[in-house]
Design a protein around this motif. Structure first.
Motif, PDB file in Angstrom:
ATOM      1  N   ARG A   2      38.950  59.879  29.943  1.00 40.29           N
ATOM      2  CA  ARG A   2      39.556  61.129  29.469  1.00 40.29           C
ATOM      3  C   ARG A   2      39.401  62.225  30.516  1.00 40.29           C
ATOM      4  NH1 ARG A   2      36.688  64.100  25.284  1.00 40.29           N
ATOM      5  NH2 ARG A   2      37.569  66.138  25.515  1.00 40.29           N
ATOM      6  N   TYR A   3      38.248  62.280  31.140  1.00 38.06           N
ATOM      7  CA  TYR A   3      38.009  63.296  32.163  1.00 38.06           C
ATOM      8  C   TYR A   3      39.023  63.170  33.285  1.00 38.06           C
ATOM      9  CZ  TYR A   3      35.958  65.720  36.111  1.00 38.06           C
ATOM     10  OH  TYR A   3      35.779  66.546  37.190  1.00 38.06           O
ATOM     11  N   PHE A   4      39.294  61.939  33.714  1.00 43.07           N
ATOM     12  CA  PHE A   4      40.218  61.722  34.818  1.00 43.07           C
ATOM     13  C   PHE A   4      41.615  62.225  34.476  1.00 43.07           C
ATOM     14  CE2 PHE A   4      43.345  59.206  37.146  1.00 43.07           C
ATOM     15  CZ  PHE A   4      42.944  59.462  38.442  1.00 43.07           C
ATOM     16  N   LYS A   5      42.069  61.975  33.258  1.00 43.43           N
ATOM     17  CA  LYS A   5      43.420  62.354  32.857  1.00 43.43           C
ATOM     18  C   LYS A   5      43.579  63.861  32.677  1.00 43.43           C
ATOM     19  CE  LYS A   5      44.397  58.063  30.432  1.00 43.43           C
ATOM     20  NZ  LYS A   5      44.638  57.456  29.131  1.00 43.43           N
ATOM     21  N   THR A   6      42.562  64.528  32.180  1.00 45.97           N
ATOM     22  CA  THR A   6      42.719  65.929  31.788  1.00 45.97           C
ATOM     23  C   THR A   6      41.994  66.909  32.688  1.00 45.97           C
ATOM     24  OG1 THR A   6      40.808  65.813  30.323  1.00 45.97           O
ATOM     25  CG2 THR A   6      42.962  65.271  29.374  1.00 45.97           C
ATOM     26  N   SER A   7      41.235  66.416  33.647  1.00 49.65           N
ATOM     27  CA  SER A   7      40.365  67.311  34.407  1.00 49.65           C
ATOM     28  C   SER A   7      41.108  68.159  35.428  1.00 49.65           C
ATOM     29  CB  SER A   7      39.288  66.504  35.119  1.00 49.65           C
ATOM     30  OG  SER A   7      39.887  65.757  36.159  1.00 49.65           O
ATOM     31  N   ASP A   8      40.500  69.281  35.705  1.00 51.60           N
ATOM     32  CA  ASP A   8      40.933  70.141  36.800  1.00 51.60           C
ATOM     33  C   ASP A   8      40.355  69.519  38.067  1.00 51.60           C
ATOM     34  OD1 ASP A   8      41.343  72.086  38.689  1.00 51.60           O
ATOM     35  OD2 ASP A   8      40.145  73.624  37.688  1.00 51.60           O
ATOM     36  N   ASP A  10      39.670  70.632  40.754  1.00 53.13           N
ATOM     37  CA  ASP A  10      38.742  71.511  41.464  1.00 53.13           C
ATOM     38  C   ASP A  10      37.426  71.698  40.704  1.00 53.13           C
ATOM     39  OD1 ASP A  10      40.454  71.940  43.645  1.00 53.13           O
ATOM     40  OD2 ASP A  10      41.614  73.376  42.459  1.00 53.13           O
ATOM     41  N   ASP A  11      37.317  71.128  39.493  1.00 53.58           N
ATOM     42  CA  ASP A  11      36.083  71.165  38.726  1.00 53.58           C
ATOM     43  C   ASP A  11      35.181  70.048  39.235  1.00 53.58           C
ATOM     44  OD1 ASP A  11      34.015  71.033  36.906  1.00 53.58           O
ATOM     45  OD2 ASP A  11      35.279  70.493  35.200  1.00 53.58           O
ATOM     46  N   LEU A  12      34.138  70.382  39.930  1.00 53.31           N
ATOM     47  CA  LEU A  12      33.267  69.385  40.537  1.00 53.31           C
ATOM     48  C   LEU A  12      31.974  69.187  39.743  1.00 53.31           C
ATOM     49  CD1 LEU A  12      33.822  70.376  44.271  1.00 53.31           C
ATOM     50  CD2 LEU A  12      35.019  68.663  42.921  1.00 53.31           C
ATOM     51  N   SER A  13      32.031  69.439  38.441  1.00 50.20           N
ATOM     52  CA  SER A  13      30.826  69.401  37.609  1.00 50.20           C
ATOM     53  C   SER A  13      30.358  67.990  37.245  1.00 50.20           C
ATOM     54  CB  SER A  13      31.058  70.201  36.325  1.00 50.20           C
ATOM     55  OG  SER A  13      32.054  69.559  35.535  1.00 50.20           O
ATOM     56  N   GLN A  14      31.145  66.968  37.526  1.00 52.38           N
ATOM     57  CA  GLN A  14      30.810  65.608  37.097  1.00 52.38           C
ATOM     58  C   GLN A  14      30.357  64.708  38.249  1.00 52.38           C
ATOM     59  OE1 GLN A  14      30.806  64.760  33.769  1.00 52.38           O
ATOM     60  NE2 GLN A  14      31.225  66.934  33.507  1.00 52.38           N
ATOM     61  N   GLY A  15      29.921  65.283  39.330  1.00 47.09           N
ATOM     62  CA  GLY A  15      29.367  64.514  40.439  1.00 47.09           C
ATOM     63  C   GLY A  15      30.388  63.609  41.115  1.00 47.09           C
ATOM     64  N   ALA A  16      30.016  62.321  41.260  1.00 45.93           N
ATOM     65  CA  ALA A  16      30.847  61.362  41.984  1.00 45.93           C
ATOM     66  C   ALA A  16      32.215  61.200  41.326  1.00 45.93           C
ATOM     67  CB  ALA A  16      30.137  60.017  42.060  1.00 45.93           C
ATOM     68  N   LEU A  17      32.271  61.254  40.011  1.00 49.28           N
ATOM     69  CA  LEU A  17      33.554  61.147  39.319  1.00 49.28           C
ATOM     70  C   LEU A  17      34.464  62.312  39.697  1.00 49.28           C
ATOM     71  CD1 LEU A  17      35.427  59.784  37.292  1.00 49.28           C
ATOM     72  CD2 LEU A  17      34.252  61.039  35.479  1.00 49.28           C
ATOM     73  N   PHE A  23      39.680  63.686  45.170  1.00 48.18           N
ATOM     74  CA  PHE A  23      40.277  62.906  46.254  1.00 48.18           C
ATOM     75  C   PHE A  23      41.642  62.361  45.854  1.00 48.18           C
ATOM     76  CE2 PHE A  23      40.931  58.599  48.018  1.00 48.18           C
ATOM     77  CZ  PHE A  23      41.101  58.927  49.355  1.00 48.18           C
ATOM     78  N   LEU A  24      41.734  61.739  44.677  1.00 50.60           N
ATOM     79  CA  LEU A  24      42.974  61.094  44.247  1.00 50.60           C
ATOM     80  C   LEU A  24      44.074  62.083  43.883  1.00 50.60           C
ATOM     81  CD1 LEU A  24      41.451  58.213  42.115  1.00 50.60           C
ATOM     82  CD2 LEU A  24      42.513  58.008  44.367  1.00 50.60           C
ATOM     83  N   LYS A  25      43.698  63.263  43.436  1.00 48.96           N
ATOM     84  CA  LYS A  25      44.701  64.237  43.000  1.00 48.96           C
ATOM     85  C   LYS A  25      45.061  65.274  44.053  1.00 48.96           C
ATOM     86  CE  LYS A  25      44.062  64.160  37.995  1.00 48.96           C
ATOM     87  NZ  LYS A  25      43.811  65.012  36.824  1.00 48.96           N
ATOM     88  N   CYS A  26      44.168  65.520  45.017  1.00 51.89           N
ATOM     89  CA  CYS A  26      44.391  66.657  45.913  1.00 51.89           C
ATOM     90  C   CYS A  26      44.501  66.299  47.399  1.00 51.89           C
ATOM     91  CB  CYS A  26      43.276  67.680  45.743  1.00 51.89           C
ATOM     92  SG  CYS A  26      43.225  68.415  44.106  1.00 51.89           S
ATOM     93  N   GLU A  27      43.798  65.269  47.808  1.00 48.17           N
ATOM     94  CA  GLU A  27      43.792  64.961  49.237  1.00 48.17           C
ATOM     95  C   GLU A  27      44.938  64.012  49.583  1.00 48.17           C
ATOM     96  OE1 GLU A  27      39.891  63.903  50.627  1.00 48.17           O
ATOM     97  OE2 GLU A  27      38.961  65.345  49.256  1.00 48.17           O
TER      98      GLU A  27
END
Length: 105
Positions: A2-8, A10-17, A23-27
């Motif tokens: 769920r985090y992957f689908k809905t996350s911002d 730029d929100d880096l609060s979940q560590g490696a995830l 990486f997958l959405k922005c780079e």
């Protein structure tokens, strides 16, 4: 998931995830990777759909030829399928026709 689908991204609060999502959405390399994976999945689905479509057309042709008196071996030769497969298709069609005539209880 769920985090992957809905996350911002730029929100880096979940560590490696969060790092992976970013990486997958922005780079650029991550986006290229996701595009490649998406295209591979699309191609697999396309090939599967074509295979299923060809099989269904062959089954339909086999039923039509059987209704016109062709034997399973002749049908198999014409549609380039095994005689056993054609027999199975025709047996299933016969079973469906018979079961439709049986009364419901």
């Amino acid at each position: 998931m769920r985090y992957f689908k809905t996350s911002d991204p730029d929100d880096l609060s979940q560590g490696a995830l969060s790092d992976r999502v970013h990486f997958l959405k922005c780079e650029e390399e991550g986006i290229k990777l996701m595009c490649k994976v998406t295209e591979e999945i699309y191609e697999i689905g396309r090939e599967e759909g074509l295979r299923l479509g060809k099989t269904e057309e062959a089954r339909k042709a086999a039923r039509n030829m059987a209704e016109r008196g062709f034997g399973a071996e002749m049908i198999a030769e014409i549609i380039e399928e095994s005689a056993e497969t054609v027999r199975q298709w025709l047996d299933k069609k016969a079973e469906q026709n018979t079961s439709a005539l049986l009364p419901l209880r």
